[in-house]
Design an enzyme around this catalytic site. Sequence first.
Site, PDB file in Angstrom:
ATOM      1  N   LYS A  45      -1.968  -0.791   4.844  1.00 12.64           N
ATOM      2  CA  LYS A  45      -1.608   0.553   5.220  1.00 12.64           C
ATOM      3  C   LYS A  45      -0.784   0.164   6.860  1.00 12.64           C
ATOM      4  CE  LYS A  45      -3.987   2.302   1.568  1.00 12.64           C
ATOM      5  NZ  LYS A  45      -5.015   1.985   1.316  1.00 12.64           N
ATOM      6  N   TRP A  94     -10.636   7.877  -2.637  1.00 12.59           N
ATOM      7  CA  TRP A  94     -11.828   6.864  -2.401  1.00 12.59           C
ATOM      8  C   TRP A  94     -13.626   7.099  -1.408  1.00 12.59           C
ATOM      9  CZ3 TRP A  94      -9.453   2.687  -3.252  1.00 12.59           C
ATOM     10  CH2 TRP A  94      -7.902   2.522  -4.038  1.00 12.59           C
ATOM     11  N   ASP A 137     -14.381   5.156   6.754  1.00  8.19           N
ATOM     12  CA  ASP A 137     -13.042   4.622   6.990  1.00  8.19           C
ATOM     13  C   ASP A 137     -12.124   4.929   7.332  1.00  8.19           C
ATOM     14  OD1 ASP A 137     -11.007   3.834   4.735  1.00  8.19           O
ATOM     15  OD2 ASP A 137     -11.712   4.514   3.433  1.00  8.19           O
TER      16      ASP A 137
HETATM   17  C1  LIG Z   1      -6.138   1.638   0.093  1.00 11.34           C
HETATM   18  C2  LIG Z   1      -7.496   2.698   0.555  1.00 11.34           C
HETATM   19  C3  LIG Z   1      -9.110   1.871   0.550  1.00 11.34           C
HETATM   20  C4  LIG Z   1      -9.232   0.484  -0.230  1.00 11.34           C
HETATM   21  O1  LIG Z   1      -8.190  -0.711  -0.074  1.00 11.34           O
HETATM   22  P1  LIG Z   1      -8.019  -1.965  -0.354  1.00 11.34           P
HETATM   23  O2  LIG Z   1      -7.723  -2.738   0.715  1.00 11.34           O
HETATM   24  O3  LIG Z   1      -7.458  -1.516  -1.832  1.00 11.34           O
HETATM   25  O4  LIG Z   1      -9.899  -1.683  -1.534  1.00 11.34           O
HETATM   26  C5  LIG Z   1      -9.837   2.412   1.341  1.00 11.34           C
HETATM   27  N1  LIG Z   1      -9.642   3.481   1.868  1.00 11.34           N
HETATM   28  C6  LIG Z   1      -8.758   4.543   1.969  1.00 11.34           C
HETATM   29  C7  LIG Z   1      -8.780   5.673   2.951  1.00 11.34           C
HETATM   30  C8  LIG Z   1      -7.689   3.249   1.527  1.00 11.34           C
HETATM   31  O5  LIG Z   1      -6.481   4.602   1.836  1.00 11.34           O
END
Ligand SMILES: *Cc1c(COP(=O)(O)O)cnc(C)c1O
Length: 358
Positions: free
Chosen positions: A192, A101, A168
Amino acid sequence: MKVHNFSAGPGILPQEVLKKSAEAVLNFDNLNLSLLEISHRSKNFINVMEEARALAKELLGLGDGYQTIFVGGGASLQFAMVPYNLLKTDGKAGYLNTGVWASKAIKEAKLIGETVVVASSEDKNFSYIPKKYAIPSNLDYLHITSNNTIYGTQLKTFPITPVSMVCDMSSDIFSRKIDASKFDLIYAGAQKNMGPAGSTLVIVKESILGKTGRKLLSMLDYSVHIKGESMYNTPPVFPIYVSLLTMKWLKENGGVEWIEKINNKKANLLYAEIDRNLMFKGTVEVEDRSNMNANFVMTDNGKSHEVEFEKMTKEAGISGLNGHRDVGGYRASMYNALPVESVEALIEVMKAFEQKFA
Ligand SMILES: *Cc1c(COP(=O)(O)O)cnc(C)c1O
């Protein structure tokens, strides 16, 4: 049969949240109308939006100066929106590369402006968090990923830096107490740890915006979404509503402090078993292990019995245990809504498996 949901994402949500969400799809706020068929500008939905925006800040302990918005496009769109809104045309952004990511975030930033990787753990397949590295003081911001969902590593402490920090937090938002005021921007895809896919939480310190020297497209401009009170265009109403219910569930039960204790307990139980059990071993540096996603593989003892293990987990109602397609093995995701009993159920299977085949 009770299913123990270890899915990495979209991940488990509290049962009562799912029930209330289902009710709201049929009859929202006793309007005899669905949440899905009323105006987002109706008083009933504006209340949802206002409460969700305020509660996200409250759970993170953030006050004035920060703004919450919910936007579409997933966390992946934030990989682009962050540099687009914060990286000056003559400036420089710094990134900590701790996984897939983070790498994707770097790729987008490079398309927008000068970007440096301050440290990376790619040399060992992202199995640790880099610790000692220099952060240039002339960065527009430093971008980090608090929890690396795919590899199962997590930053236990955050860098100390004079520059703006962006994080993030898609896979560990609201999972532990942090000093959120260290960050100027936090984002998290909902699916998540807080709701269904389709909405991304962005919390930004307003004073850092409007400095890039670049004219911004409206839909990609944080200021436009803030000015529109997160309703510049039709927001993803359902994911925002479910996220609100999840945040309320968390608050009513005791907030982040309450869930942190449970999350620690779940992770301690499972990692102790991974370390004790002759059939399994962890895959990342012990001190960097994630409390949200625990990755493990079979030892040589276990390897020839993978099929049997999968059969045993299935029989015990354990779901979502497969590792990410890039890394293989197993990954037990233990998001906020996963009860301790589910971890105990998994441990029981691991023990029975060892007894049978070791
Ligand atoms: C799942 C995830 C993403 C991507 O998320 P999307 O909503 O599918 O774009 C980005 N960063 C982290 C840390 C993730 O776990």
